[in-house]
Write a protein that holds these residues in place. Structure first.
Motif, PDB file in Angstrom:
ATOM      1  N   ILE A 191       0.381  16.502  17.657  1.00 24.01           N
ATOM      2  CA  ILE A 191      -0.105  17.423  18.690  1.00 24.01           C
ATOM      3  C   ILE A 191      -1.639  17.457  18.742  1.00 24.01           C
ATOM      4  O   ILE A 191      -2.231  17.763  19.783  1.00 24.01           O
ATOM      5  N   LEU A 192      -2.258  17.117  17.610  1.00 27.93           N
ATOM      6  CA  LEU A 192      -3.721  17.244  17.540  1.00 27.93           C
ATOM      7  C   LEU A 192      -4.430  16.315  18.524  1.00 27.93           C
ATOM      8  O   LEU A 192      -5.537  16.603  18.971  1.00 27.93           O
ATOM      9  N   HIS A 193      -3.783  15.216  18.877  1.00 29.69           N
ATOM     10  CA  HIS A 193      -4.408  14.270  19.811  1.00 29.69           C
ATOM     11  C   HIS A 193      -4.659  14.948  21.163  1.00 29.69           C
ATOM     12  O   HIS A 193      -5.802  15.020  21.632  1.00 29.69           O
ATOM     13  N   LYS A 194      -3.607  15.453  21.759  1.00 29.61           N
ATOM     14  CA  LYS A 194      -3.743  16.091  23.081  1.00 29.61           C
ATOM     15  C   LYS A 194      -4.572  17.372  22.976  1.00 29.61           C
ATOM     16  O   LYS A 194      -5.412  17.673  23.823  1.00 29.61           O
ATOM     17  N   MET A 195      -4.322  18.118  21.905  1.00 27.03           N
ATOM     18  CA  MET A 195      -5.029  19.393  21.724  1.00 27.03           C
ATOM     19  C   MET A 195      -6.541  19.160  21.660  1.00 27.03           C
ATOM     20  O   MET A 195      -7.315  19.836  22.342  1.00 27.03           O
ATOM     21  N   GLN A 196      -6.918  18.168  20.864  1.00 26.43           N
ATOM     22  CA  GLN A 196      -8.353  17.895  20.714  1.00 26.43           C
ATOM     23  C   GLN A 196      -8.964  17.381  22.017  1.00 26.43           C
ATOM     24  O   GLN A 196     -10.116  17.692  22.333  1.00 26.43           O
TER      25      GLN A 196
ATOM     26  N   VAL B 229       8.892   6.445  14.606  1.00 23.67           N
ATOM     27  CA  VAL B 229       9.471   5.079  14.610  1.00 23.67           C
ATOM     28  C   VAL B 229       9.154   4.365  15.928  1.00 23.67           C
ATOM     29  O   VAL B 229       9.202   3.144  16.009  1.00 23.67           O
ATOM     30  N   ASN B 230       8.845   5.134  16.958  1.00 20.43           N
ATOM     31  CA  ASN B 230       8.445   4.509  18.231  1.00 20.43           C
ATOM     32  C   ASN B 230       7.041   3.925  18.091  1.00 20.43           C
ATOM     33  O   ASN B 230       6.152   4.566  17.546  1.00 20.43           O
ATOM     34  N   THR B 231       6.864   2.704  18.603  1.00 19.11           N
ATOM     35  CA  THR B 231       5.536   2.071  18.574  1.00 19.11           C
ATOM     36  C   THR B 231       5.256   1.515  19.964  1.00 19.11           C
ATOM     37  O   THR B 231       6.166   1.413  20.800  1.00 19.11           O
TER      38      THR B 231
ATOM     39  N   TYR C 148       4.481  15.374  22.623  1.00 19.13           N
ATOM     40  CA  TYR C 148       3.192  15.535  21.923  1.00 19.13           C
ATOM     41  C   TYR C 148       3.196  14.971  20.508  1.00 19.13           C
ATOM     42  O   TYR C 148       2.131  14.812  19.909  1.00 19.13           O
ATOM     43  N   TYR C 149       4.368  14.737  19.933  1.00 20.48           N
ATOM     44  CA  TYR C 149       4.424  14.231  18.556  1.00 20.48           C
ATOM     45  C   TYR C 149       4.377  12.704  18.493  1.00 20.48           C
ATOM     46  O   TYR C 149       4.463  12.128  17.411  1.00 20.48           O
ATOM     47  N   GLN C 150       4.294  12.051  19.644  1.00 23.05           N
ATOM     48  CA  GLN C 150       4.183  10.590  19.639  1.00 23.05           C
ATOM     49  C   GLN C 150       2.775  10.191  19.178  1.00 23.05           C
ATOM     50  O   GLN C 150       1.838  10.995  19.241  1.00 23.05           O
ATOM     51  N   THR C 151       2.630   8.936  18.788  1.00 26.33           N
ATOM     52  CA  THR C 151       1.309   8.471  18.351  1.00 26.33           C
ATOM     53  C   THR C 151       0.336   8.520  19.546  1.00 26.33           C
ATOM     54  O   THR C 151       0.767   8.481  20.709  1.00 26.33           O
TER      55      THR C 151
END
Ligand code: 13P
Ligand code: SF4
Length: 317
Positions: free
Chosen positions: A244-249, A278-280, A31-34
């Motif tokens: 996390i806000l991406h999935k949560m929202q 650092v992952n893109t 969940y912490y990924q972009t």
């Protein structure tokens, strides 16, 4: 210019999707990924969910969009599969806070203790452990050990203290922590809560005790998402990594969500994990295309590290 950039990004997404099918690969993302990485993943989850998915996948290649210890756990469970991580620099301050030599000495100084380690640690540390846990199941795992048995809990002292409070048990804690969850500012949180008094605070147990004391709900990333889903008519200040806000929202599109504020010296107004970030998308595509960097775990360590992970998965069914 903006238009071109969008086209490029779209191309990358399509290229990743195509390559994934061609190579029979699965993309597991934390969940912490972009947001863009989460959107190309086959599964987005917390550490427990990701380990469970890694244990059951039929894919030939596991692309781990997360940090090193997570990819390593997937490799420990799948020695015959290829596991790639977009960037080998995706480490973890918490895992780094527990070096194997010092931890081995610590265990020897405290014989007769059961060693429970939080999954955010290296394969070497897991190999020294009796059972692994994640923030989803830490309470259950600790409670599965008879009350009279002394326990070493490592490496996260904040999670450890939280479990001590919840269970009333005395745990011998390793002095490790996560720089991201220790970056929340209490002063700014109070200020924010004064501005939004009807918002409930929810927090990850890697956060410090004073932050946890303000929270209505404390749980893993999945636990926090589930809580918000179950209380979608309320409003929330979210104290964990802001990804996390991406999935949560997405789960609760009409619910007001605000990230908990970080201290002055943080680069963003919220709390971001520089290791996760650092992952893109480009690196994700490259690692799938070139099949590198691959995660390798020496067999003698892998075998020892597998047992405590399997015990955890068994207890989490
Ligand atoms: P969970 O997603 O398992 O709650 O863990 C959070 C974390 O910090 C991962 O590094
Ligand atoms: Fe490690 Fe903290 Fe980043 Fe999670 S958020 S990967 S515990 S540094």
């Amino acid at each position: 210019m903006q238009f071109n950039f969008t086209i490029q990004k779209m191309d990358l997404k399509e290229k990743i999707m195509r390559l994934k099918t061609e190579k029979n690969a699965v993309i597991l993302a934390h969940y912490y990924q972009t947001a863009d990485i989460q959107d190309v993943a086959d599964y987005v989850g917390d550490s427990l969910g990701l380990s469970q998915k890694a244990a059951e996948t039929n894919a030939d290649i596991i692309v781990f969009a997360g940090v090193h210890f997570m990819a390593e756990t997937a490799k420990i469970l799948n020695p015959n599969k290829m596991v790639v991580l977009p960037d080998l620099n995706a480490g973890c301050s918490l895992a780094d806070s527990c070096p194997p030599e010092a931890f081995s000495k610590f265990i020897k100084q405290h014989p007769n203790h059961i060693v429970i380690t939080y999954v955010n640690c290296s394969a070497e540390i897991k190999a020294l452990s009796d059972i692994v846990c994640t923030s989803s199941n830490a309470l259950k795992i600790v409670e599965s050990i008879p009350k009279e048995t002394p326990i070493i809990f490592a490496p996260d002292k904040n999670l450890g203290k939280y479990i001590m409070k919840k269970t009333g048990r005395d745990l011998l804690l390793w002095d490790g922590s996560c720089i991201v969850h220790e970056a929340f500012s209490m002063d700014k949180l109070i200020e924010l809560h004064n501005k939004y008094p009807d918002y409930k605070i929810i927090a990850h147990p890697e956060s410090e005790e004073h932050i946890l004391n303000t929270a209505t709900y404390i749980g893993s990333t999945s636990g926090m998402i589930n809580y918000v889903k179950a209380h979608s008519n309320e409003k929330f200040i979210v104290a964990t990594e802001a990804g996390i806000l991406h999935k949560m929202q997405q789960e609760v599109p009409n619910t007001e969500l605000v990230p908990a504020p970080a201290k002055e010296d943080n680069t963003c107004a919220c709390s971001e994990c520089a290791y996760m970030k650092v992952n893109t998308m480009q690196k994700l595509y490259d690692c799938l295309l070139n099949e590198t960097p691959q995660i390798e775990v020496p067999e003698h360590i892998r075998k020892k590290a597998l047992l405590p992970i399997e015990r955890m998965l068994e207890l989490s069914k």
